[in-house]
Design a protein around this motif. Sequence first.
Motif, PDB file in Angstrom:
ATOM      1  N   ASP A   1      54.504  13.753  59.772  1.00  0.00           N
ATOM      2  CA  ASP A   1      55.053  14.969  60.383  1.00  0.00           C
ATOM      3  C   ASP A   1      56.181  15.496  59.488  1.00  0.00           C
ATOM      4  O   ASP A   1      57.113  14.758  59.160  1.00  0.00           O
TER       5      ASP A   1
ATOM      6  N   PRO B   1      61.850   9.626  68.076  1.00  0.00           N
ATOM      7  CA  PRO B   1      61.238  10.023  69.350  1.00  0.00           C
ATOM      8  C   PRO B   1      59.974   9.229  69.669  1.00  0.00           C
ATOM      9  O   PRO B   1      58.869   9.628  69.330  1.00  0.00           O
ATOM     10  N   THR B   2      60.142   8.095  70.329  1.00  0.00           N
ATOM     11  CA  THR B   2      59.005   7.255  70.695  1.00  0.00           C
ATOM     12  C   THR B   2      58.565   7.533  72.126  1.00  0.00           C
ATOM     13  O   THR B   2      59.282   8.144  72.921  1.00  0.00           O
TER      14      THR B   2
ATOM     15  N   THR C   1      55.151  12.823  75.363  1.00  0.00           N
ATOM     16  CA  THR C   1      55.539  12.382  74.013  1.00  0.00           C
ATOM     17  C   THR C   1      55.768  13.578  73.102  1.00  0.00           C
ATOM     18  O   THR C   1      56.766  13.641  72.368  1.00  0.00           O
ATOM     19  N   GLU C   2      54.865  14.559  73.152  1.00  0.00           N
ATOM     20  CA  GLU C   2      55.029  15.748  72.309  1.00  0.00           C
ATOM     21  C   GLU C   2      56.277  16.533  72.711  1.00  0.00           C
ATOM     22  O   GLU C   2      57.031  16.990  71.845  1.00  0.00           O
TER      23      GLU C   2
ATOM     24  N   GLN D   1      59.288  14.720  71.394  1.00  0.00           N
ATOM     25  CA  GLN D   1      59.414  14.909  69.950  1.00  0.00           C
ATOM     26  C   GLN D   1      60.050  16.261  69.639  1.00  0.00           C
ATOM     27  O   GLN D   1      60.963  16.350  68.800  1.00  0.00           O
ATOM     28  N   ASN D   2      59.581  17.299  70.301  1.00  0.00           N
ATOM     29  CA  ASN D   2      60.162  18.627  70.080  1.00  0.00           C
ATOM     30  C   ASN D   2      61.642  18.648  70.452  1.00  0.00           C
ATOM     31  O   ASN D   2      62.464  19.244  69.737  1.00  0.00           O
TER      32      ASN D   2
ATOM     33  N   TYR E   1      63.677  16.642  67.662  1.00  0.00           N
ATOM     34  CA  TYR E   1      63.748  17.309  66.363  1.00  0.00           C
ATOM     35  C   TYR E   1      64.507  18.636  66.440  1.00  0.00           C
ATOM     36  O   TYR E   1      65.190  19.025  65.483  1.00  0.00           O
TER      37      TYR E   1
END
Length: 381
Positions: free
Chosen positions: A2, A132-133, A144-145, A148-149, A152
Amino acid sequence: MDPRIREHAETIVDHSTGIESGDTVVIQLPPEAEDLAVALAELCGDRGAQPVWISNAERFSRAFKRAADGFEEAAHELAMYEETDVFIIARGGANVTEGADVDPETNAAYNRARKAIKEERLSKTWCLTQVPTSGHAQLAGMSTEGYQNFVYDAVSLDWAAQREFQSNLVEILDDAETVRIRSGEETDITLSIAGNTALNDYGEANLPGGEVFTAPVPDGVDGHVHFDLPLYRYGREIEDVRLTFEDGRVVDHSAGRNEDLLTAILETDEGSRRLGELGIGMNRQIDRFTYNMLFDEKMGDTVHMAVGSAYDDCVGEGNEVNESAEHVDMIVDMSEDSTLEVDGEVIQRNGTFVFEDDFDGVDDAAPEDAGDDVPDDDAVA
């Protein structure tokens, strides 16, 4: 990989730590963070630094703590940090409650034995960040997505602009004597910060950053506080913490959940019954509670206080540094029925600062049930 992982690594290397040719770098990441470790290794190589990756695995730590019959200082680990220029550590294990069945007294003993290691690491250039786990996403109640957003976006802030915004508060706290925090009916606490320094956290030691923090004078804290947002510590959730301070020391405490763990933290050593930090959250990008103190303490509309060790850089010449093997942050929601005063002047009301456009300067908007004097008998936790 990523591309945001590479961007995260670049922020750590170039903004947070400023790694240069010849630097020795310890990278302590969980196994789930291999991609970040690889990106950091490439960047260290590009800049002529010498990295080593050691695993930050909670299963390993749990196994050792539960099996050991007492703890001693790990001289070989201390030697590694003595030879280190930069220390990078990230949270992000698969199971955020991995250490939940480790006895609180065991954790306290383990931290006492590692106090010199902790102090040596903090004396270096260091950065604490987040991977981000799925485990942390689940704890935050997010996909999870989505998590992650969230992570980040928070670590890729315009840190120069954030630094400028936060400098408004640093200027207010410069040369200040006292801070008073009032929230609802259960929080009314006064902290002396006389002679100490307020620091602007804009993504260096903590990534994400987004707070201004200082050290209270160890014997200069009086009143009571309800930490109305929960925290995770050693894989267990502590809720509804209430503390009463007299002359800087916790004299009464309670918690709605896992009070035994709170008690063990406060009994770690003498310094763990005093405050080592007052922090004021200012990161508007972090707009939700995620049970992760690295993010939660930076939220706008919050303040946090930590029992335990103070950061040396916050303590003015001639003032005492509160020392402890612990440093445990706890949060007060300041979004409603709350005021933050500096030397008697309201500088934040209901989460909004005087230097923000929508600040309400009405004097009578302070919490109705907060008296003029700091109580000396209420409270807890």
